[in-house]
Design a protein around this motif. Structure first.
Motif, mmCIF file in Angstrom:
data_model
loop_
_atom_site.group_PDB
_atom_site.id
_atom_site.type_symbol
_atom_site.label_atom_id
_atom_site.label_comp_id
_atom_site.label_asym_id
_atom_site.label_seq_id
_atom_site.Cartn_x
_atom_site.Cartn_y
_atom_site.Cartn_z
ATOM 1 N N THR A 92 -3.051 6.969 55.441
ATOM 2 C CA THR A 92 -2.565 5.683 54.941
ATOM 3 C C THR A 92 -1.452 5.156 55.838
ATOM 4 O OG1 THR A 92 -1.650 4.509 53.012
ATOM 5 C CG2 THR A 92 -0.864 6.757 53.401
ATOM 6 N N THR A 94 0.413 2.803 54.205
ATOM 7 C CA THR A 94 1.227 2.214 53.147
ATOM 8 C C THR A 94 1.363 3.169 51.960
ATOM 9 O OG1 THR A 94 -0.743 1.159 52.191
ATOM 10 C CG2 THR A 94 0.539 -0.131 53.793
ATOM 11 N N ASP A 152 -5.103 1.841 51.590
ATOM 12 C CA ASP A 152 -3.902 1.052 51.845
ATOM 13 C C ASP A 152 -3.761 -0.044 50.804
ATOM 14 O OD1 ASP A 152 -2.468 1.935 54.299
ATOM 15 O OD2 ASP A 152 -4.450 1.694 55.190
ATOM 16 N N ASP A 180 -6.994 -4.739 49.729
ATOM 17 C CA ASP A 180 -6.498 -3.438 49.292
ATOM 18 C C ASP A 180 -7.648 -2.603 48.752
ATOM 19 O OD1 ASP A 180 -3.914 -4.366 49.857
ATOM 20 O OD2 ASP A 180 -3.699 -5.205 47.843
#
Length: 344
Positions: A92, A94, A152, A180
């Motif tokens: 990831t 995030t 993410d 997302d």
């Protein structure tokens, strides 16, 4: 001791909320109809799913929720339980927090314990890096089954209160390109129904001396008042370099596994935007390959996107003896990644 084959037993995904089309996004961001037409023509992505309430700017679905859902679906699809998992790897850009690592929270929710866990901080090619780590674990004999996750929540970097009519293109394009999501795959030395064997896989940093073309900032209290944008894209640099880099990855994959272009049945191309994906696929000109693409409807979901493609490929497209190649290019500091699969 012989090196075992590695098989992708399953893949699954999780998307937050309903699809948000370009017209609805333009209305919320205060953009005129010409902007919507520009998105349709020059970006080519029709919709995306956001883990953000655009009215309030509040995050509605954290990454851990999406990754848990995708991981649970992948385990069920593979016909295994948490007790069968020997390692968990998450990619990831995030994470929900700097600590605890999101991968460990997801593992806890899934009932996985007493295993190795790894969290890779990377852009979209981190998904292939995570697959690579899982492959190395399995080939070393350190386990039989690895749960690989990628995802993410890029919308957390959106400022929905900003006047985007004054935003620089490098900042504005993020609101269009990205969505997302989270995805997951089960890799194992034991094949299963509908699985695919990994015939080739590599990731490589190629950014020596080259400027980054994408960034995400991580702001703390000491710099929360900075005027730097939270995210940005050098779309021109990406448009210039990604198609050529994709050709290089494809050529290396085919050479490694000994396939000819006409041997490829499925192509999982880079998923920056609908328009660029189509341009890249046309440029590669694989004579028989069918594209496995989702960016038109989901946007670029960062580390989730490869798993969304794998989910579609394993859902009946990659039958016994059929061959697939996937390519991921990361522009943040320029990484090339790719994989080759053959249906069991």
């Amino acid at each position: 001791m012989s090196i075992p084959d590695v098989h992708v037993r399953s893949a699954a995904s999780a998307l937050p909320g309903p699809a948000l089309d370009n017209a609805a996004l333009a209305r919320r961001l205060g953009m005129d109809p010409l902007w919507e037409q520009w998105v349709d023509v020059f970006i080519g992505t029709r919709s995306r799913h956001l883990a953000l309430d655009l009215e309030s700017g509040e995050l509605t679905v954290p990454l851990v929720d999406l990754a848990e859902e995708a991981g649970r679906r992948a385990l069920t699809a593979a016909g295994i339980t948490a007790a069968d998992v020997d390692a968990v790897v998450l990619a990831t850009a995030t994470p929900d927090r700097l600590m605890p690592a999101t991968v460990n929270v997801v593992a806890d929710r899934l009932g996985i314990d007493g295993v190795r866990s790894f969290q890779l901080q990377s852009g979209c090619s981190g998904a292939v890096q995570a697959l690579d780590v899982a492959q190395q674990i399995l080939r070393s004999g350190s386990g039989r089954t690895v749960l690989v996750l990628g995802g993410d929540v890029i919308a957390r970097f959106f400022d929905v209160g900003a006047d985007l009519r004054k935003a620089a293109p490098a900042e504005l394009v993020n609101y269009v390109l990205f969505g997302d999501a989270a995805g997951a795959a089960v890799l194992s030395v034991d094949p299963g129904p509908g699985s695919a064997t990994v015939r080739g896989l590599f990731t490589r940093l190629v950014g020596l001396g080259r400027e980054p073309a994408a960034f995400l900032e991580w702001f703390g209290p000491a710099d929360r008042n900075t005027d730097r944008p939270a995210a940005g894209e050098d779309y021109k640099a990406i448009e210039e370099h990604v198609p050529r880099m994709t050709e290089e990855v494809l050529a290396e994959l085919l050479d490694t596994v000994g396939w000819q272009p006409e041997d490829v049945d499925l192509l999982l191309p880079p998923q920056l935007s609908g328009r660029m994906t189509r341009l890249i696929s046309d440029r590669l000109a694989l004579p028989r390959a069918v594209d496995v693409s989702c960016v038109d409807d989901t946007g670029n979901c960062g580390n989730a996107i490869v798993f969304l493609q794998l989910e579609r490929a394993l859902a009946g497209l990659l039958g016994p003896g059929r061959r697939a190649v996937g390519v991921s290019i990361e522009s943040s500091k320029w990484l090339k990644a790719g994989f080759a699969l053959e249906g069991n």
